[in-house]
Design an enzyme around this catalytic site. Sequence first.
Site, PDB file in Angstrom:
ATOM      1  N   ASN A   1       7.069  -0.942 -14.735  1.00  0.00           N
ATOM      2  CA  ASN A   1       7.385  -2.394 -13.902  1.00  0.00           C
ATOM      3  C   ASN A   1       7.158  -3.771 -15.047  1.00  0.00           C
ATOM      4  O   ASN A   1       6.809  -3.220 -16.152  1.00  0.00           O
ATOM      5  CB  ASN A   1       6.141  -2.574 -13.065  1.00  0.00           C
TER       6      ASN A   1
ATOM      7  N   ASP B   1       2.592   3.573  -9.158  1.00  0.00           N
ATOM      8  CA  ASP B   1       2.190   4.223  -7.758  1.00  0.00           C
ATOM      9  C   ASP B   1       2.675   5.440  -7.965  1.00  0.00           C
ATOM     10  O   ASP B   1       1.490   6.413  -7.272  1.00  0.00           O
ATOM     11  CB  ASP B   1       2.427   3.625  -6.678  1.00  0.00           C
TER      12      ASP B   1
ATOM     13  N   PRO C   1      -3.386   8.558  -8.218  1.00  0.00           N
ATOM     14  CA  PRO C   1      -4.561   8.365  -7.616  1.00  0.00           C
ATOM     15  C   PRO C   1      -4.749   6.837  -7.670  1.00  0.00           C
ATOM     16  O   PRO C   1      -4.407   6.091  -8.613  1.00  0.00           O
ATOM     17  CB  PRO C   1      -5.728   9.060  -8.223  1.00  0.00           C
TER      18      PRO C   1
HETATM   19  N1  CTP Z   1      -4.433   0.058  -9.202  1.00  0.00           N
HETATM   20  C1  CTP Z   1      -5.128   1.438  -9.583  1.00  0.00           C
HETATM   21  N2  CTP Z   1      -4.557   2.274  -9.451  1.00  0.00           N
HETATM   22  C2  CTP Z   1      -3.170   2.477  -8.631  1.00  0.00           C
HETATM   23  C3  CTP Z   1      -2.418   1.303  -8.438  1.00  0.00           C
HETATM   24  C4  CTP Z   1      -3.222   0.006  -8.502  1.00  0.00           C
HETATM   25  O1  CTP Z   1      -6.232   1.057 -10.096  1.00  0.00           O
HETATM   26  N3  CTP Z   1      -2.755   3.829  -8.622  1.00  0.00           N
HETATM   27  C5  CTP Z   1      -5.362  -1.255  -9.097  1.00  0.00           C
HETATM   28  C6  CTP Z   1      -4.395  -2.298  -9.962  1.00  0.00           C
HETATM   29  O2  CTP Z   1      -4.859  -2.342 -11.101  1.00  0.00           O
HETATM   30  C7  CTP Z   1      -4.809  -3.704  -9.367  1.00  0.00           C
HETATM   31  C8  CTP Z   1      -5.117  -3.201  -7.862  1.00  0.00           C
HETATM   32  O3  CTP Z   1      -5.362  -1.757  -7.781  1.00  0.00           O
HETATM   33  O4  CTP Z   1      -6.219  -4.011  -9.732  1.00  0.00           O
HETATM   34  C9  CTP Z   1      -3.899  -3.502  -6.874  1.00  0.00           C
HETATM   35  O5  CTP Z   1      -2.493  -2.965  -7.320  1.00  0.00           O
HETATM   36  P1  CTP Z   1      -1.399  -3.369  -6.803  1.00  0.00           P
HETATM   37  O6  CTP Z   1      -0.316  -2.515  -7.495  1.00  0.00           O
HETATM   38  O7  CTP Z   1      -1.422  -4.676  -6.312  1.00  0.00           O
HETATM   39  O8  CTP Z   1      -1.616  -2.504  -5.232  1.00  0.00           O
HETATM   40  P2  CTP Z   1      -1.620  -1.013  -4.880  1.00  0.00           P
HETATM   41  O9  CTP Z   1      -2.666  -0.397  -4.755  1.00  0.00           O
HETATM   42  O10 CTP Z   1      -0.254  -0.278  -5.998  1.00  0.00           O
HETATM   43  O11 CTP Z   1      -0.711  -1.063  -3.551  1.00  0.00           O
HETATM   44  P3  CTP Z   1       0.819  -1.403  -3.236  1.00  0.00           P
HETATM   45  O12 CTP Z   1       1.753  -0.866  -4.266  1.00  0.00           O
HETATM   46  O13 CTP Z   1       1.174  -0.908  -1.994  1.00  0.00           O
HETATM   47  O14 CTP Z   1       0.989  -3.026  -2.987  1.00  0.00           O
END
Ligand code: CTP
Length: 423
Positions: A217, A288, A316
């Site tokens: 990203n 993710d 995870p």
């Molecule tokens: N995060 C994490 N582990 C993941 C994904 C995200 O620890 N696998 C953490 C990021 O570092 C951030 C928070 O979770 O502090 C939110 O990350 P974000 O990318 O906004 O959300 P996601 O959990 O990935 O959800 P989505 O992609 O559905 O918005």
Amino acid sequence: MDLDPLAGRRVLVGISGSIAAVKVPALVSALVKRGAEVRCVLTPSAAALVSPVALASLSRQRAYLDADQWSHTAARPLHVELAEWAEFVLVAPLSATTLGRWIHGLGDTLLASVLLATEAPVLAAAAMNTAMWSSPGVVGNWETLAGFERVLPLGPAEGLLACDRQGTGRMAEPSLVLLALESLASWGWQRDWRGRRLLVTAGPTREWLDPARCITNPSTGLMGVMLAQAARLRGAAVDLVHGPLQLDAAWLEGLSCHPIETGEELQDALAALQPQADAIAMAAAVADHRPSVRFEHKGEKERLAEALTAPWQPVPDLLAQMVQRRCSPQPILGFAAQSGDVLPQARLKFRRKGCDLLFANAIDQPGSGFGSSTNAGWLLGPGEDCRVLEPMGKLALAHQLLSALAEQLALAQQLNEVNGRSA
Ligand code: CTP
């Protein structure tokens, strides 16, 4: 509106005798370009190393030397005039001799007397030979300086020194000095994180399909690195776990860096570092999903299509894992990068992750999100707490987030003590 805390501010730059003085003209030029008003004061040894004419030209102001202190045309003592003019003083480089004068209250150069006379916050960026830096007199003086009110000490970095020694003594890079000055202007000199350890994640992760292609990203890592430096300048020891960054490498000086690439490497680093941390800030943009097929060699186009269409494995949720795993009061700040209607999605994410604070920002608005030097958003806290954070530079935002995290840490520790007493 100018969001740069250095724009329009009066900065007195004091230069003492270390070869790092040759880096100061670039620093002065950068300050002027950012809209600061700059005046320079040189000690006699600094004037032998760097041209007062160059500094005068770059600052658009005359540069001051010791002889100016005794000019019969000055209506007021020059050191008092300069000390009172300055909103901030930057001593760069700070030599062993100027440090010694300052600590012992000696005002026998113009710069030394300005340092005694000023009531402005001072950023002191030390530079000297490695052996000088570790000599007992200097070590003692530096420790004393760290206890001075209004002083932000910026210790030297490691590297190849002009004396051909490899070691600690090199002045912090100008871009880091500027960042520290910005920190002084936006937060101050208080070191409320002293004695604490902060674990920060920054930047993107990469999940590889083959040695040439990956899923990632556009995160540059700026928000996480600003949090790490802000905490370091406030006295914390900082572990920074970071993916590939697109930033000035000088901004990593003074941090314990743990580079990673994949989600799995990030997971391992966090498992190893979490137990030592007093608090955690998860600014990394974690990919993710990872492909279930990874080719050892650069894939043919058809095989690549196979990797892209095969079922992917979820990475995870590492933030949620850390919330589950902590066994001491260890406040955790999460981030939520959202598009569309940010707040409702952020509230759901906050509940799902279980962290203590969550900063949510829009990635589809100008001036916030990936690669932007500024940010704005909402800070969600315990209960229904929600603070709007107006647009500001990412360093200033980092300071606000750190203050909120420090509040959570203090509350958690109080609660722990009360529970300990009643058990
Ligand atoms: N995060 C994490 N582990 C993941 C994904 C995200 O620890 N696998 C953490 C990021 O570092 C951030 C928070 O979770 O502090 C939110 O990350 P974000 O990318 O906004 O959300 P996601 O959990 O990935 O959800 P989505 O992609 O559905 O918005």
